[in-house]
Scaffold this motif. Structure first.
Motif, PDB file in Angstrom:
ATOM      1  N   ARG A   1     116.070  56.418  14.267  1.00 14.65           N
ATOM      2  CA  ARG A   1     114.814  56.194  14.980  1.00 14.65           C
ATOM      3  C   ARG A   1     113.638  56.793  14.217  1.00 14.65           C
ATOM      4  NH1 ARG A   1     111.267  53.510  16.491  1.00 14.65           N
ATOM      5  NH2 ARG A   1     110.059  54.003  18.339  1.00 14.65           N
ATOM      6  N   GLN A   2     113.840  57.969  13.632  1.00 14.51           N
ATOM      7  CA  GLN A   2     112.769  58.574  12.838  1.00 14.51           C
ATOM      8  C   GLN A   2     112.428  57.700  11.629  1.00 14.51           C
ATOM      9  OE1 GLN A   2     114.458  62.503  12.180  1.00 14.51           O
ATOM     10  NE2 GLN A   2     112.939  63.413  13.548  1.00 14.51           N
ATOM     11  N   ARG A   3     113.446  57.124  11.022  1.00 13.10           N
ATOM     12  CA  ARG A   3     113.222  56.221   9.893  1.00 13.10           C
ATOM     13  C   ARG A   3     112.362  55.037  10.344  1.00 13.10           C
ATOM     14  NH1 ARG A   3     118.216  54.605   8.996  1.00 13.10           N
ATOM     15  NH2 ARG A   3     118.830  56.668   8.338  1.00 13.10           N
ATOM     16  N   GLU A   4     112.667  54.476  11.515  1.00 14.90           N
ATOM     17  CA  GLU A   4     111.883  53.359  12.050  1.00 14.90           C
ATOM     18  C   GLU A   4     110.430  53.784  12.307  1.00 14.90           C
ATOM     19  OE1 GLU A   4     113.888  52.148  15.619  1.00 14.90           O
ATOM     20  OE2 GLU A   4     115.669  51.477  14.542  1.00 14.90           O
ATOM     21  N   MET A   5     110.272  54.994  12.827  1.00 15.08           N
ATOM     22  CA  MET A   5     108.928  55.491  13.127  1.00 15.08           C
ATOM     23  C   MET A   5     108.102  55.656  11.857  1.00 15.08           C
ATOM     24  SD  MET A   5     109.799  58.354  15.981  1.00 15.08           S
ATOM     25  CE  MET A   5     110.407  57.933  17.606  1.00 15.08           C
ATOM     26  N   VAL A   6     108.727  56.185  10.811  1.00 15.77           N
ATOM     27  CA  VAL A   6     108.020  56.363   9.540  1.00 15.77           C
ATOM     28  C   VAL A   6     107.636  55.006   8.964  1.00 15.77           C
ATOM     29  CG1 VAL A   6     108.303  57.125   7.142  1.00 15.77           C
ATOM     30  CG2 VAL A   6     109.005  58.622   9.014  1.00 15.77           C
ATOM     31  N   GLN A   7     108.563  54.040   9.035  1.00 15.82           N
ATOM     32  CA  GLN A   7     108.271  52.701   8.523  1.00 15.82           C
ATOM     33  C   GLN A   7     107.108  52.071   9.287  1.00 15.82           C
ATOM     34  OE1 GLN A   7     109.647  51.199   5.739  1.00 15.82           O
ATOM     35  NE2 GLN A   7     107.903  49.839   6.096  1.00 15.82           N
ATOM     36  N   GLN A   8     107.104  52.255  10.602  1.00 11.86           N
ATOM     37  CA  GLN A   8     106.021  51.720  11.423  1.00 11.86           C
ATOM     38  C   GLN A   8     104.687  52.363  11.031  1.00 11.86           C
ATOM     39  OE1 GLN A   8     106.503  52.496  15.602  1.00 11.86           O
ATOM     40  NE2 GLN A   8     104.954  51.011  16.205  1.00 11.86           N
ATOM     41  N   ALA A   9     104.694  53.669  10.810  1.00 14.85           N
ATOM     42  CA  ALA A   9     103.466  54.364  10.422  1.00 14.85           C
ATOM     43  C   ALA A   9     102.981  53.879   9.063  1.00 14.85           C
ATOM     44  CB  ALA A   9     103.708  55.871  10.399  1.00 14.85           C
ATOM     45  N   LEU A  10     103.918  53.695   8.121  1.00 15.04           N
ATOM     46  CA  LEU A  10     103.528  53.189   6.801  1.00 15.04           C
ATOM     47  C   LEU A  10     102.947  51.783   6.886  1.00 15.04           C
ATOM     48  CD1 LEU A  10     106.499  54.488   4.613  1.00 15.04           C
ATOM     49  CD2 LEU A  10     104.143  55.363   4.679  1.00 15.04           C
TER      50      LEU A  10
ATOM     51  N   GLU B   1     101.320  50.530   9.423  1.00 16.98           N
ATOM     52  CA  GLU B   1      99.973  50.644  10.000  1.00 16.98           C
ATOM     53  C   GLU B   1      98.979  51.156   8.968  1.00 16.98           C
ATOM     54  OE1 GLU B   1      99.369  52.484  13.801  1.00 16.98           O
ATOM     55  OE2 GLU B   1     101.210  51.627  14.616  1.00 16.98           O
ATOM     56  N   ILE B   2      99.406  52.118   8.161  1.00 16.85           N
ATOM     57  CA  ILE B   2      98.517  52.650   7.120  1.00 16.85           C
ATOM     58  C   ILE B   2      98.187  51.548   6.114  1.00 16.85           C
ATOM     59  CG2 ILE B   2      98.418  54.250   5.154  1.00 16.85           C
ATOM     60  CD1 ILE B   2     100.042  56.232   6.905  1.00 16.85           C
ATOM     61  N   SER B   3      99.198  50.775   5.759  1.00 15.30           N
ATOM     62  CA  SER B   3      98.989  49.671   4.820  1.00 15.30           C
ATOM     63  C   SER B   3      98.013  48.647   5.398  1.00 15.30           C
ATOM     64  CB  SER B   3     100.321  49.004   4.495  1.00 15.30           C
ATOM     65  OG  SER B   3     100.136  47.913   3.650  1.00 15.30           O
ATOM     66  N   ALA B   4      98.172  48.322   6.670  1.00 14.83           N
ATOM     67  CA  ALA B   4      97.274  47.360   7.318  1.00 14.83           C
ATOM     68  C   ALA B   4      95.851  47.901   7.350  1.00 14.83           C
ATOM     69  CB  ALA B   4      97.762  47.060   8.727  1.00 14.83           C
ATOM     70  N   MET B   5      95.693  49.198   7.615  1.00 11.05           N
ATOM     71  CA  MET B   5      94.356  49.774   7.656  1.00 11.05           C
ATOM     72  C   MET B   5      93.735  49.758   6.262  1.00 11.05           C
ATOM     73  SD  MET B   5      93.033  53.434   8.898  1.00 11.05           S
ATOM     74  CE  MET B   5      91.356  53.871   8.501  1.00 11.05           C
ATOM     75  N   ALA B   6      94.531  50.047   5.255  1.00 11.43           N
ATOM     76  CA  ALA B   6      94.016  50.019   3.879  1.00 11.43           C
ATOM     77  C   ALA B   6      93.547  48.615   3.511  1.00 11.43           C
ATOM     78  CB  ALA B   6      95.093  50.501   2.910  1.00 11.43           C
ATOM     79  N   ASP B   7      94.309  47.619   3.947  1.00 11.57           N
ATOM     80  CA  ASP B   7      93.897  46.231   3.691  1.00 11.57           C
ATOM     81  C   ASP B   7      92.571  45.921   4.384  1.00 11.57           C
ATOM     82  OD1 ASP B   7      96.119  45.764   2.131  1.00 11.57           O
ATOM     83  OD2 ASP B   7      97.274  44.803   3.738  1.00 11.57           O
ATOM     84  N   ASN B   8      92.394  46.423   5.611  1.00 12.89           N
ATOM     85  CA  ASN B   8      91.146  46.197   6.345  1.00 12.89           C
ATOM     86  C   ASN B   8      89.966  46.867   5.646  1.00 12.89           C
ATOM     87  OD1 ASN B   8      92.367  44.659   8.321  1.00 12.89           O
ATOM     88  ND2 ASN B   8      92.595  46.372   9.753  1.00 12.89           N
ATOM     89  N   LEU B   9      90.225  48.059   5.075  1.00 12.63           N
ATOM     90  CA  LEU B   9      89.146  48.772   4.387  1.00 12.63           C
ATOM     91  C   LEU B   9      88.753  48.052   3.103  1.00 12.63           C
ATOM     92  CD1 LEU B   9      90.207  52.511   4.831  1.00 12.63           C
ATOM     93  CD2 LEU B   9      88.329  51.309   5.968  1.00 12.63           C
ATOM     94  N   LYS B  10      89.734  47.438   2.438  1.00  9.27           N
ATOM     95  CA  LYS B  10      89.443  46.698   1.209  1.00  9.27           C
ATOM     96  C   LYS B  10      88.561  45.486   1.494  1.00  9.27           C
ATOM     97  CE  LYS B  10      93.698  47.736  -1.297  1.00  9.27           C
ATOM     98  NZ  LYS B  10      94.955  47.160  -1.790  1.00  9.27           N
ATOM     99  N   ALA B  11      88.745  44.912   2.691  1.00  9.96           N
ATOM    100  CA  ALA B  11      87.982  43.719   3.046  1.00  9.96           C
ATOM    101  C   ALA B  11      86.491  44.029   3.130  1.00  9.96           C
ATOM    102  CB  ALA B  11      88.481  43.148   4.367  1.00  9.96           C
TER     103      ALA B  11
END
Length: 145
Positions: free
Chosen positions: A59-68, A70-80
């Motif tokens: 479950r912790q592995r899933e949580m870390v993947q989910q957080a990564l 979200e961070i990736s999606a936010m970085a993409d939004n900032l690049k836009a």
């Protein structure tokens, strides 16, 4: 002449002492059977705890993947790009979501750990109750003879 082992002499002395005092002899088969049940209970409890630990790690592995993700999606939004006001709003929303998710995830992991510990403890508690009941029965049968 062969010398006697002092340990054997001591054991013999205690065995003879018990016979002389007419103490009841323990049922060795019952003791071995109970010990085997104790070991089986410990094995079951450790497997339960191990399974719980594996569940927590997955479950912790899933949580870390989910957080990564979200961070990736936010970085993409900032690049836009966009106006500074919308970027600040997006960052504030991300920080808020991250904080809420961290609290939720911590609570979930704590609940999983508690559940696993409770299950393992129940196995040991049940075994202890059975052991005490067997001891009580053995004592009452010995005194009735």
């Amino acid at each position: 002449m062969a010398e006697k082992n002092p340990t054997e002499d001591m054991v013999s002395m205690f065995m003879n002492f018990g016979k002389d005092m007419k103490l009841p002899s323990p049922d060795l088969e019952a003791l071995v059977a109970r010990h085997k049940k104790n070991l089986e209970a410990l094995d079951t409890a450790s497997k339960t705890a191990g399974s719980g630990a594996s569940t927590i790690m997955a479950r912790q592995r899933e949580m870390v993947q989910q957080a990564l993700d979200e961070i990736s999606a936010m970085a993409d939004n900032l690049k836009a790009g966009g106006d500074p006001q919308s970027l600040m709003t997006a960052q504030a929303e991300f920080a808020k979501r991250s904080f809420e998710m961290a609290i939720k995830n911590t609570s979930e992991i704590a609940a999983l750990a508690q559940s696993s510990s409770t299950e393992a403890f129940k196995v040991l508690q049940q075994n202890m109750q059975e052991t005490l009941e067997e001891a009580r029965k053995a004592m009452t049968q010995t005194t009735k003879k």
